[in-house]
Write a protein that holds these residues in place. Structure first.
Motif, PDB file in Angstrom:
ATOM      1  N   GLU A  13       0.827  -1.208   0.000  1.00 17.57           N
ATOM      2  CA  GLU A  13       0.000   0.000   0.000  1.00 17.57           C
ATOM      3  C   GLU A  13       0.862   1.259   0.000  1.00 17.57           C
ATOM      4  N   LYS A  14       1.895   1.270   0.842  1.00 17.82           N
ATOM      5  CA  LYS A  14       2.749   2.444   0.948  1.00 17.82           C
ATOM      6  C   LYS A  14       3.478   2.713  -0.361  1.00 17.82           C
ATOM      7  N   ASN A  15       3.988   1.674  -0.992  1.00 18.23           N
ATOM      8  CA  ASN A  15       4.705   1.847  -2.257  1.00 18.23           C
ATOM      9  C   ASN A  15       3.771   2.294  -3.371  1.00 18.23           C
ATOM     10  N   ARG A  16       2.564   1.766  -3.349  1.00 18.94           N
ATOM     11  CA  ARG A  16       1.643   2.071  -4.437  1.00 18.94           C
ATOM     12  C   ARG A  16       1.043   3.468  -4.319  1.00 18.94           C
ATOM     13  N   LEU A  17       0.721   3.874  -3.094  1.00 24.33           N
ATOM     14  CA  LEU A  17       0.076   5.166  -2.889  1.00 24.33           C
ATOM     15  C   LEU A  17       1.062   6.324  -2.907  1.00 24.33           C
ATOM     16  N   GLY A  18       2.317   6.036  -2.561  1.00 19.71           N
ATOM     17  CA  GLY A  18       3.328   7.085  -2.606  1.00 19.71           C
ATOM     18  C   GLY A  18       3.018   8.252  -1.684  1.00 19.71           C
ATOM     19  N   ARG A  55      -4.250   6.196   4.871  1.00 18.00           N
ATOM     20  CA  ARG A  55      -4.028   5.538   6.150  1.00 18.00           C
ATOM     21  C   ARG A  55      -2.860   6.207   6.869  1.00 18.00           C
ATOM     22  N   LYS A  56      -3.130   6.788   8.039  1.00 19.00           N
ATOM     23  CA  LYS A  56      -2.118   7.539   8.775  1.00 19.00           C
ATOM     24  C   LYS A  56      -0.921   6.677   9.164  1.00 19.00           C
ATOM     25  N   ALA A  57      -1.159   5.417   9.486  1.00 17.78           N
ATOM     26  CA  ALA A  57      -0.071   4.560   9.955  1.00 17.78           C
ATOM     27  C   ALA A  57       0.999   4.358   8.891  1.00 17.78           C
ATOM     28  N   LEU A  58       0.636   4.460   7.624  1.00 17.73           N
ATOM     29  CA  LEU A  58       1.595   4.196   6.558  1.00 17.73           C
ATOM     30  C   LEU A  58       2.769   5.162   6.592  1.00 17.73           C
TER      31      LEU A  58
END
Length: 270
Positions: free
Chosen positions: A166-171, A178-181
Motif C-alpha cells: 500500500e505504501k509503495n503504491r500510494l506514494g 491511512r495515517k499509519a503508513l
C-alpha cells in the motif's frame, strides 16, 4: 481485517475434519465467524469511506462509490453481528466469548487502532489467532504451540507485506488513505517482512517435525517457495493482498494447492 478460515484449521490439522463436517452443527462455528467478520468489514468500510475515495481501487467499493447508503450498511452490520452471536451461543459459551473478543478487536482496529504503526499489524494478527483459538474451542482440538506461533508470524508477515504494498503504491498520497503508513520509516516494513517470513519458515518446519510425518516434511520447500513468491510480488509492485495474491498469481496458486493436497494426504492417509 482480512478474513481467513482459521477457525477450521485446528479441525483440519487435528485429523477430524471429514468426521466433523458430516455433522450440520459443525458448520455453526464457521457460519458464526463469517457473519462476525462480515459485520466488522462493513463497519471498517463505513468508517473508511471518505479515505477510500482517494484509493485507486477501494473507491469502487459500494460505500465509497455511493452504491449503498451508510444507513443501510449500518443496519446490515448490526443484523450480521446479532446473527453471529446467536449462532456462537449455540456452539458454546467459550466460543461466544472468542467471537465477542474478535468483534471487539476488529471494531477497535476500525475505529482507532489502525492509525497507529505496528498496532495495526498486531491487531490483524490478533484476529488470526482468535479465529484459530475459536476453532480449537469449537471442535475440542488442542492448538499446537508451533502451529500457534506459525499462524501468528504468518499473520504479521502478510500484514506487513500488505502495508508495504500500500505504501509503495500510494506514494505521497499514503497519508490521505491511512495515517499509519507514513509512520513507518523507509526500510522498516521491508526488514519486518523478511524477518517474519524467515521466522514463519522456522516455526512451520518445527510444527511439521512435531507431527512425525515424512510426507509433511516435503511441504517445507513449498512453504519456502510460497513465502518468497509473495515477497517477490510485493517488491515487484504487483500487490500485497493475500487473497488476491493466492487467486491471481498462478505459481502461488499451484504451490498453495499442492501444499493443501500434501498436508491433507499426510494427515488423513492411512
Amino acid at each position: 481485517m482480512a478474513e481467513k478460515p482459521d477457525d477450521l484449521l485446528p479441525l483440519f490439522s487435528g485429523g477430524t475434519f471429514f468426521l466433523s463436517v458430516a455433522c450440520p452443527a459443525a458448520l455453526l462455528p464457521f457460519a458464526s465467524f463469517c457473519l462476525a467478520s462480515s459485520a466488522t468489514y462493513i463497519l471498517n468500510d463505513l468508517l473508511d469511506r471518505e479515505h477510500d475515495r482517494n484509493h485507486p481501487e477501494k473507491r469502487l467499493r459500494p460505500l465509497p462509490s455511493g452504491l449503498i447508503s451508510p444507513r443501510s450498511a449500518r443496519a446490515l452490520a448490526l443484523a450480521l453481528a446479532l446473527a453471529a452471536m446467536v449462532l456462537a451461543w449455540q456452539v458454546s459459551g467459550a466460543f461466544l466469548l472468542l467471537v465477542l473478543l474478535y468483534g471487539g478487536v476488529s471494531s477497535a482496529y476500525s475505529i482507532r487502532l489502525k492509525e497507529y504503526a505496528l498496532v495495526d499489524i498486531f491487531c490483524i494478527a490478533a484476529g488470526f489467532l482468535l479465529r484459530l483459538e475459536a476453532g480449537g474451542a469449537a471442535f475440542g482440538v488442542t492448538i499446537s504451540e508451533w502451529l500457534f506461533l506459525s499462524v501468528f508470524l504468518l499473520a504479521v508477515f502478510l500484514g506487513t507485506g500488505k502495508r508495504l504494498s500500500e505504501k509503495n503504491r500510494l506514494g505521497r498520497s499514503a497519508a490521505s488513505h491511512r495515517k499509519a503508513l507514513v509512520a513507518y520509516p523507509e526500510g522498516f516494513l521491508d526488514g519486518t517482512m523478511y524477518m517474519t517470513g524467515a521466522a514463519v519458515l522456522v516455526t512451520y518446519t518445527l510444527y511439521v517435525i512435531s507431527r512425525h510425518s515424512s510426507l509433511l516434511l516435503y511441504t517445507v520447500p513449498l512453504c519456502c517457495f510460497g513465502l518468497l513468491r509473495y515477497i517477490l510480488r510485493v517488491q515487484s509492485g504487483k500487490g500485497g493482498d493475500p487473497t488476491e495474491s493466492l487467486t491471481k498469481d498462478l505459481p502461488l496458486f499451484i504451490v498453495g494447492l499442492a501444499w493443501a493436497v500434501m498436508v491433507g494426504w499426510g494427515i488423513y492417509a492411512p
